[in-house]
Scaffold this active site. Structure first.
Site, mmCIF file in Angstrom:
data_model
loop_
_atom_site.group_PDB
_atom_site.id
_atom_site.type_symbol
_atom_site.label_atom_id
_atom_site.label_comp_id
_atom_site.label_asym_id
_atom_site.label_seq_id
_atom_site.Cartn_x
_atom_site.Cartn_y
_atom_site.Cartn_z
ATOM 1 N N PHE A 1 128.779 29.042 -11.463
ATOM 2 C CA PHE A 1 127.890 29.783 -10.865
ATOM 3 C C PHE A 1 126.567 29.057 -11.308
ATOM 4 O O PHE A 1 125.598 28.302 -10.587
ATOM 5 C CB PHE A 1 127.588 31.194 -11.137
ATOM 6 C CG PHE A 1 126.314 31.794 -10.507
ATOM 7 C CD1 PHE A 1 126.079 31.822 -9.409
ATOM 8 C CD2 PHE A 1 125.471 31.956 -11.414
ATOM 9 C CE1 PHE A 1 124.886 32.406 -8.749
ATOM 10 C CE2 PHE A 1 124.207 32.782 -11.169
ATOM 11 C CZ PHE A 1 123.957 33.063 -9.775
ATOM 12 N N GLU A 2 126.152 28.998 -12.529
ATOM 13 C CA GLU A 2 124.965 28.472 -13.037
ATOM 14 C C GLU A 2 124.880 26.817 -12.732
ATOM 15 O O GLU A 2 123.618 26.381 -12.439
ATOM 16 C CB GLU A 2 124.629 28.869 -14.579
ATOM 17 C CG GLU A 2 123.171 28.684 -14.934
ATOM 18 C CD GLU A 2 123.210 28.964 -16.316
ATOM 19 O OE1 GLU A 2 124.085 29.916 -16.895
ATOM 20 O OE2 GLU A 2 121.970 28.401 -16.933
ATOM 21 N N GLU B 1 128.487 44.230 -23.312
ATOM 22 C CA GLU B 1 128.022 43.215 -22.344
ATOM 23 C C GLU B 1 127.971 44.222 -20.983
ATOM 24 O O GLU B 1 129.177 44.505 -20.526
ATOM 25 C CB GLU B 1 128.677 42.093 -21.972
ATOM 26 C CG GLU B 1 127.991 41.359 -20.942
ATOM 27 C CD GLU B 1 128.465 39.868 -20.641
ATOM 28 O OE1 GLU B 1 129.083 39.270 -21.372
ATOM 29 O OE2 GLU B 1 128.337 39.213 -19.464
ATOM 30 N N LYS C 1 115.021 42.282 -1.916
ATOM 31 C CA LYS C 1 114.316 42.991 -1.069
ATOM 32 C C LYS C 1 113.493 44.119 -1.634
ATOM 33 O O LYS C 1 113.940 44.741 -2.356
ATOM 34 C CB LYS C 1 115.150 43.434 0.129
ATOM 35 C CG LYS C 1 115.770 42.345 1.062
ATOM 36 C CD LYS C 1 116.394 42.710 2.041
ATOM 37 C CE LYS C 1 116.972 41.751 2.971
ATOM 38 N NZ LYS C 1 118.229 42.078 3.582
ATOM 39 N N THR D 1 128.084 28.956 -16.725
ATOM 40 C CA THR D 1 128.943 29.022 -15.776
ATOM 41 C C THR D 1 129.164 28.046 -14.547
ATOM 42 O O THR D 1 128.119 27.554 -14.453
ATOM 43 C CB THR D 1 128.769 30.328 -15.364
ATOM 44 O OG1 THR D 1 127.685 30.616 -14.642
ATOM 45 C CG2 THR D 1 129.195 31.596 -16.609
ATOM 46 N N ASP E 1 130.190 52.812 -13.785
ATOM 47 C CA ASP E 1 128.722 52.655 -14.008
ATOM 48 C C ASP E 1 128.078 52.691 -15.091
ATOM 49 O O ASP E 1 128.208 53.548 -16.136
ATOM 50 C CB ASP E 1 128.056 53.756 -12.860
ATOM 51 C CG ASP E 1 126.639 53.605 -12.842
ATOM 52 O OD1 ASP E 1 126.018 52.925 -13.604
ATOM 53 O OD2 ASP E 1 126.104 54.095 -11.844
ATOM 54 N N ASP F 1 118.531 34.506 -12.626
ATOM 55 C CA ASP F 1 118.099 33.384 -11.930
ATOM 56 C C ASP F 1 117.072 33.580 -10.759
ATOM 57 O O ASP F 1 116.862 32.901 -9.973
ATOM 58 C CB ASP F 1 119.183 32.660 -11.019
ATOM 59 C CG ASP F 1 119.949 33.582 -10.372
ATOM 60 O OD1 ASP F 1 119.761 34.490 -10.173
ATOM 61 O OD2 ASP F 1 120.884 32.866 -9.593
ATOM 62 N N GLU G 1 131.993 46.912 -16.521
ATOM 63 C CA GLU G 1 131.917 46.408 -15.102
ATOM 64 C C GLU G 1 132.442 47.321 -14.199
ATOM 65 O O GLU G 1 133.565 47.942 -14.332
ATOM 66 C CB GLU G 1 132.393 45.000 -15.284
ATOM 67 C CG GLU G 1 132.564 44.406 -13.912
ATOM 68 C CD GLU G 1 131.379 44.014 -12.979
ATOM 69 O OE1 GLU G 1 131.250 44.820 -12.108
ATOM 70 O OE2 GLU G 1 130.477 42.898 -13.600
ATOM 71 N N ASP H 1 122.342 42.031 -10.838
ATOM 72 C CA ASP H 1 121.929 41.860 -9.265
ATOM 73 C C ASP H 1 120.487 42.020 -9.082
ATOM 74 O O ASP H 1 119.845 42.942 -9.500
ATOM 75 C CB ASP H 1 122.506 42.843 -8.602
ATOM 76 C CG ASP H 1 123.997 42.810 -8.494
ATOM 77 O OD1 ASP H 1 124.638 41.808 -7.967
ATOM 78 O OD2 ASP H 1 124.657 43.798 -9.265
HETATM 79 C C1 LIG Z 1 125.301 39.262 -10.247
HETATM 80 S S1 LIG Z 1 126.926 39.735 -11.010
HETATM 81 C C2 LIG Z 1 126.746 39.028 -12.631
HETATM 82 C C3 LIG Z 1 128.007 38.789 -13.256
HETATM 83 C C4 LIG Z 1 127.958 38.172 -14.548
HETATM 84 N N1 LIG Z 1 127.080 38.607 -15.739
HETATM 85 C C5 LIG Z 1 127.627 36.654 -14.455
HETATM 86 O O1 LIG Z 1 126.782 36.172 -15.038
HETATM 87 O O2 LIG Z 1 128.604 35.895 -13.761
HETATM 88 C C6 LIG Z 1 126.153 41.471 -11.606
HETATM 89 C C7 LIG Z 1 127.341 42.295 -11.934
HETATM 90 O O3 LIG Z 1 126.940 43.420 -12.434
HETATM 91 C C8 LIG Z 1 127.769 44.344 -12.015
HETATM 92 N N2 LIG Z 1 127.139 45.761 -12.225
HETATM 93 C C9 LIG Z 1 126.074 45.984 -11.382
HETATM 94 N N3 LIG Z 1 125.775 47.317 -11.616
HETATM 95 C C10 LIG Z 1 126.435 47.808 -12.417
HETATM 96 C C11 LIG Z 1 126.607 48.903 -13.289
HETATM 97 N N4 LIG Z 1 125.539 49.934 -12.906
HETATM 98 N N5 LIG Z 1 127.484 49.156 -14.134
HETATM 99 C C12 LIG Z 1 128.514 48.158 -14.203
HETATM 100 N N6 LIG Z 1 128.362 47.028 -13.872
HETATM 101 C C13 LIG Z 1 127.487 46.938 -12.919
HETATM 102 C C14 LIG Z 1 128.380 44.066 -10.672
HETATM 103 O O4 LIG Z 1 129.438 44.712 -10.295
HETATM 104 C C15 LIG Z 1 128.371 42.414 -10.828
HETATM 105 O O5 LIG Z 1 129.702 42.004 -11.079
#
Ligand SMILES: C[S@@+](CC[C@H](N)C(=O)[O-])C[C@H]1O[C@@H](n2cnc3c(N)ncnc32)[C@H](O)[C@@H]1O
Length: 228
Positions: free
Chosen positions: A207-208, A58, A137, A205, A110, A169, A83, A133
């Site tokens: 959030f959802e 994941e 924009k 979740t 990353d 979303d 993460e 994310d």
């Molecule tokens: C909008 S959050 C969604 C978190 C989770 N999947 C959820 O459904 O609640 C996006 C997550 O992706 C992580 N993320 C973004 N780019 C990443 C990357 N290149 N490598 C690891 N994590 C990343 C961010 O730190 C953030 O926690």
């Protein structure tokens, strides 16, 4: 690191979010058990998990709700979370300790570099990327994780027949995902348009639920890594 992998555009910003004392303790004490340090060389996943089993990753697991549920419900699958947000990693470690999970490991780095350098080819059977994310924009679109280059990295690490599940979303991002995946010869949509009902492996979740109350939509997509 090879110059072609040196990136200036990243899909995340490290947010200031507070790491609680409990998360900090887990990050220190449980890292040796669940954590894998980033290194620019392929992992020996059989050695890491001590067995040869189906594997899932994941990417961007946030606080880890979905990953913890999946790892608990699928002890036969070895799970790897990636993460960059330290409080999220700490939260996942707390859950992994509490559930005494033997099939879960975490990399706090990353995902682009992890997939490119640390995951061996065709090693992964399932990939989940839930609510990456959206970078709404236009000038930020280049920061979206789902891009042709990233899909090529997914194709490299996924085994033929493997499953890629995505959720967002943000409707324009859902269509962007369909375009990018649709242009890849390595993936085939599991349905005519790629959209599927919410899969049972993606828990609802907080959030959802809040989004549902506000009338926001969620788009789930599912693709198969095509065999060679
Ligand atoms: C909008 S959050 C969604 C978190 C989770 N999947 C959820 O459904 O609640 C996006 C997550 O992706 C992580 N993320 C973004 N780019 C990443 C990357 N290149 N490598 C690891 N994590 C990343 C961010 O730190 C953030 O926690």
């Amino acid at each position: 690191m090879p110059p072609e992998l040196r990136r200036s555009v990243r899909s995340y910003v490290i947010r200031a979010g507070r790491t609680t004392a409990a998360q900090q303790r887990a990050l220190t004490e449980s890292w040796p058990r669940f954590g894998l340090d980033f290194a620019p060389e392929p992992l020996d996943l059989e050695r890491v998990f001590g067995r040869r089993a189906p594997r899932m990753i994941e990417i961007g697991f946030g606080a880890g709700e979905a990953l913890l549920a999946f790892a608990s419900e699928h002890p036969e699958v070895d799970c790897l979370g990636i993460e960059v947000h330290p409080p999220g990693v700490g939260h996942l470690l707390l859950g992994a300790e509490a559930a005494d999970l033997h099939n879960l490991r975490v990399i706090a780095h990353d995902a682009v570099e992890v997939l490119a350098q640390q995951i061996p080819p065709a090693a992964i059977d399932i990939v989940h990327i839930f609510f990456p994310d959206p970078w709404p924009k236009k000038r930020h679109h280049k920061r979206r994780l789902i891009q042709p280059e990233f899909v090529a990295l997914l194709a490299r690490v996924m085994a033929p027949g493997g499953t890629l599940r995505l959720a967002t979303d943000w409707e324009p991002y859902a269509h962007h995902m369909r375009e990018v995946l649709g242009a890849s010869s390595a993936f085939r949509a599991r349905t005519a348009d790629g959209f599927v009902p919410r899969p049972s492996v993606r828990p609802l979740t907080r959030f959802e639920r809040r989004g549902q109350r506000l009338g926001h939509g969620v788009w789930d997509l599912e693709y198969e890594r095509i065999g060679v």
